[in-house]
Design a protein around this motif. Sequence first.
Motif, PDB file in Angstrom:
ATOM      1  N   LEU A 200       1.038   7.232   1.340  1.00 38.26           N
ATOM      2  CA  LEU A 200      -0.046   6.348   1.760  1.00 38.26           C
ATOM      3  C   LEU A 200      -0.562   6.732   3.141  1.00 38.26           C
ATOM      4  N   VAL A 201       0.351   7.124   4.034  1.00 33.10           N
ATOM      5  CA  VAL A 201      -0.048   7.546   5.377  1.00 33.10           C
ATOM      6  C   VAL A 201      -0.880   8.816   5.311  1.00 33.10           C
ATOM      7  N   ALA A 202      -0.414   9.793   4.530  1.00 30.81           N
ATOM      8  CA  ALA A 202      -1.133  11.064   4.425  1.00 30.81           C
ATOM      9  C   ALA A 202      -2.531  10.855   3.861  1.00 30.81           C
ATOM     10  N   ARG A 203      -2.651  10.008   2.848  1.00 30.24           N
ATOM     11  CA  ARG A 203      -3.945   9.794   2.208  1.00 30.24           C
ATOM     12  C   ARG A 203      -4.930   9.092   3.139  1.00 30.24           C
ATOM     13  N   ALA A 204      -4.441   8.148   3.953  1.00 27.68           N
ATOM     14  CA  ALA A 204      -5.335   7.384   4.824  1.00 27.68           C
ATOM     15  C   ALA A 204      -5.658   8.103   6.126  1.00 27.68           C
ATOM     16  N   PHE A 205      -4.711   8.877   6.657  1.00 26.84           N
ATOM     17  CA  PHE A 205      -4.840   9.367   8.027  1.00 26.84           C
ATOM     18  C   PHE A 205      -5.171  10.851   8.158  1.00 26.84           C
ATOM     19  N   PHE A 206      -5.000  11.635   7.076  1.00 28.31           N
ATOM     20  CA  PHE A 206      -5.120  13.078   7.238  1.00 28.31           C
ATOM     21  C   PHE A 206      -6.102  13.695   6.248  1.00 28.31           C
ATOM     22  N   GLY A 207      -6.574  14.898   6.607  1.00 33.51           N
ATOM     23  CA  GLY A 207      -7.506  15.623   5.754  1.00 33.51           C
ATOM     24  C   GLY A 207      -6.820  16.181   4.525  1.00 33.51           C
ATOM     25  N   THR A 208      -7.592  16.848   3.677  1.00 29.22           N
ATOM     26  CA  THR A 208      -7.064  17.301   2.387  1.00 29.22           C
ATOM     27  C   THR A 208      -5.942  18.319   2.536  1.00 29.22           C
ATOM     28  N   SER A 209      -5.915  19.049   3.639  1.00 35.76           N
ATOM     29  CA  SER A 209      -4.849  20.038   3.837  1.00 35.76           C
ATOM     30  C   SER A 209      -3.479  19.383   3.837  1.00 35.76           C
ATOM     31  N   TYR A 210      -3.393  18.183   4.423  1.00 31.50           N
ATOM     32  CA  TYR A 210      -2.128  17.448   4.415  1.00 31.50           C
ATOM     33  C   TYR A 210      -2.015  16.565   3.182  1.00 31.50           C
TER      34      TYR A 210
ATOM     35  N   PRO B  45       1.398  -6.285   7.445  1.00 26.96           N
ATOM     36  CA  PRO B  45       0.329  -5.291   7.563  1.00 26.96           C
ATOM     37  C   PRO B  45       0.824  -3.867   7.351  1.00 26.96           C
ATOM     38  N   ALA B  46       2.109  -3.625   7.614  1.00 25.33           N
ATOM     39  CA  ALA B  46       2.654  -2.273   7.473  1.00 25.33           C
ATOM     40  C   ALA B  46       2.741  -1.840   6.015  1.00 25.33           C
ATOM     41  N   SER B  47       2.563  -2.763   5.073  1.00 31.83           N
ATOM     42  CA  SER B  47       2.696  -2.416   3.662  1.00 31.83           C
ATOM     43  C   SER B  47       1.650  -1.400   3.214  1.00 31.83           C
ATOM     44  N   VAL B  48       0.485  -1.368   3.883  1.00 34.92           N
ATOM     45  CA  VAL B  48      -0.573  -0.431   3.488  1.00 34.92           C
ATOM     46  C   VAL B  48      -0.252   0.987   3.915  1.00 34.92           C
ATOM     47  N   LEU B  49       0.764   1.144   4.783  1.00 34.47           N
ATOM     48  CA  LEU B  49       1.183   2.475   5.253  1.00 34.47           C
ATOM     49  C   LEU B  49       2.698   2.608   5.103  1.00 34.47           C
ATOM     50  N   SER B  50       3.227   2.073   4.013  1.00 34.14           N
ATOM     51  CA  SER B  50       4.678   1.946   3.867  1.00 34.14           C
ATOM     52  C   SER B  50       5.355   3.191   3.314  1.00 34.14           C
ATOM     53  N   THR B  51       4.580   4.176   2.869  1.00 34.82           N
ATOM     54  CA  THR B  51       5.172   5.414   2.357  1.00 34.82           C
ATOM     55  C   THR B  51       4.452   6.607   2.975  1.00 34.82           C
ATOM     56  N   PRO B  52       5.127   7.753   3.061  1.00 31.92           N
ATOM     57  CA  PRO B  52       4.467   8.947   3.595  1.00 31.92           C
ATOM     58  C   PRO B  52       3.189   9.311   2.837  1.00 31.92           C
TER      59      PRO B  52
END
Length: 367
Positions: free
Chosen positions: A249-259, A240-247
């Motif tokens: 992918l994490v930034a795109r899924a979890f943070f607003g456009t500023s990040y 399951p961690a593969s969907v958040l395996s790079t910074p």
Amino acid sequence: MLLASRFQLLGLPSAKVLVPLLTVGPMVALLILNSLPHKHPRRRQLPPPPKGFKRTLIAAREGREGSALDKNVVLELVEEEDGEEDGTAVRTDQQHLAEKAPILMLHGGFGSAICYYKWLHWFKTTGRGRRIYAVSLSGHGASTRPQYFHLLNKNHFAGDLLSAVKHIKRVCGKAPILVGHSAGGGLSQYFTDIFGEGGLLNGLVLVSPFPSFGGWRVYLNWFILDPYFSIRMLWQMGDPASVLSTPRLVARAFFGTSYFTSQTPPPDFFEDMNTEESIAWPSSMMFRFVNTERVKMHLKGEDGNVRLALIAGTEDRLMTPAVMEMLEKEYGCGLVPIDGAGHHLMHDIQWEEGAKACLDIIEHWGV
């Protein structure tokens, strides 16, 4: 109907068939792949709690009668230290503390108590006389990882939460107010539905939560955001961690456009994430899993008002504004939008706005 017609124009099955295949199908396959015992992954070294807080371990004994999965589980609980901090007295007057309900914060998927470190420090420094706690569920943070971690679903984690709530109520003499984020927000609703009767909670604040009517829309949003979502997980043997395996992918899924425009999440966020997650947890909340009327009944105060609130970022790509508006209509609790914030608004640029909104709601309840 519009969604269905678009699929039909492409010569594909209707949305009623295709959406479950794209979202639920891979989840079932991953659940099967994860049903075998997994090697214990290397746990990252956890950063110390914020200044003025300490990490304690409590027994997780609730909801485990007859279970062979976890006989000796302990849960991480981050709480305030007693004593002096930089010349400022930490609140130790138990009579004063008993006047206001404590606050318990619950993380979401791939999280732990670390998710709330910014909020913990901010809540403490406001000096409004509340005990503040953050808990890590089994297999998260410093809590014990059961062997069959990947099979732990909402029922198991609700037992963890029950242990933490009862511990805090016993220590503080008053039921806590629960703050739940993402999958932890879904679990908080389920917990309130199942265990909320009898005054176990003094209120519930949902922060970008899994909706009561099921998370399949959330995973559809994730699939639209990342079309290789399912393929990537299957390619990596159901991790399951593969969907958040790079910074990125994490930034795109979890943070607003500023990040997101910088392609990286906040410093240390990626490294502090939990290294794994139980696929059975979100899978057990894929379709309706909560009786909303019972949740509201269990949160009704002596004044007749329902102590339930909803906070969400306007740039959340998973629990989108449309999904949160649907949830708000179910509860009729009002929705506090945090402008520009993404899904993980406790760490986004607007984290302090989210913390203030949360505490203002709790203070308004007067408990």
